[in-house]
Motif scaffolding. Structure first.
Motif: not given
Ligand code: GLU
Length: 218
Positions: A1-3, A73-79, A86-88, A98-101, A122-126
């Motif tokens: 999860m992230c914020g 706040t990011r919880w890394a899933t891809h990268g 990091s986001h944004p 983005h939050n999610g996958i 490396e992120t799905d988000t980009e």
């Molecule tokens: N999948 C995204 C990433 O890894 C967002 C992860 C998140 O929810 O923080 O950057």
């Protein structure tokens, strides 16, 4: 999860974003960042690590007051957790959290490479950010671009977006991830969860699944 936190109104956005992200720390994270919108500019600052690392970076910059911004706040899933991942994620036309996958990020990447896009993280988000950038180039209309993106994006997502040529509005869209929108009479708020908004207003609601929200001071 992230914020996710967003603010647009008559106050300086940065303190609201940082306070909101602090209220969402319980969700866990490995990096943090903010984008601040200005009439002719966008500033994005992001950092691996805790919010205090982001605050150190912000303190090194001469940040002017911005009335519209998004934070994450990011919880890394891809990268890996890193500054770049990091986001944004900023593109030519927008900035996005983005939050999610995004499950079909590979096929989106293939499509965008053929359209002349390149990638820095490396992120799905980009990939999602640049897909919305692509649709915005076609439509020049934020809600239409987000609805087009919704037809393509697979997976789960809560998105907050600021288009660079509309620096006084935040757009949001969600699927299988929560997003709350709030209003206090002169400002609008976006957040993953109510605690980030509660210090400012009790007038808030959950964004409906698949709906696009347009947030403005009004
Ligand atoms: N999948 C995204 C990433 O890894 C967002 C992860 C998140 O929810 O923080 O950057």
């Amino acid at each position: 999860m992230c914020g996710i936190v967003g603010y647009v109104g008559n106050k300086s956005s940065l303190p609201v974003l940082l306070e909101g992200l602090r209220m969402l720390e319980y969700r866990g994270y490995d990096s943090a960042g903010v984008s601040l919108a200005y009439e002719r500019d966008m500033i994005t600052v992001k950092s691996k690590g805790k919010l205090c690392e982001l605050e150190k970076k912000l303190a090194e910059r001469n940040i002017q007051e911005s009335l519209c911004g998004i934070g994450h706040t990011r919880w890394a899933t891809h990268g890996a957790p890193s500054d770049i991942n990091s986001h944004p994620h900023e593109t030519e036309l927008l900035t996005l959290v983005h939050n999610g996958i995004i499950e079909n990020h590979k096929s989106i990447e293939g499509f965008l490479l053929r359209e002349g896009y390149s990638f820095v993280s490396e992120t799905d988000t980009e990939r999602a950010a640049k897909l919305i950038d692509y649709f915005y180039k076609q439509t020049r209309e934020p809600i239409a671009a987000l609805i087009e993106a919704k037809k393509t994006l697979l997976g789960s997502y809560a998105l907050g977006v600021i288009f660079k040529d509309i620096p006084s509005k935040i757009y949001a869209l969600r699927k299988d991830n929560p997003l709350i929108v709030g209003y206090d009479g002169s400002s609008s708020y976006l957040a993953s969860d109510i605690p980030a908004i509660l210090p400012y207003t009790k007038l808030c609601c959950r964004l409906s699944e698949g709906r696009v929200a347009e947030l403005s001071p009004e």
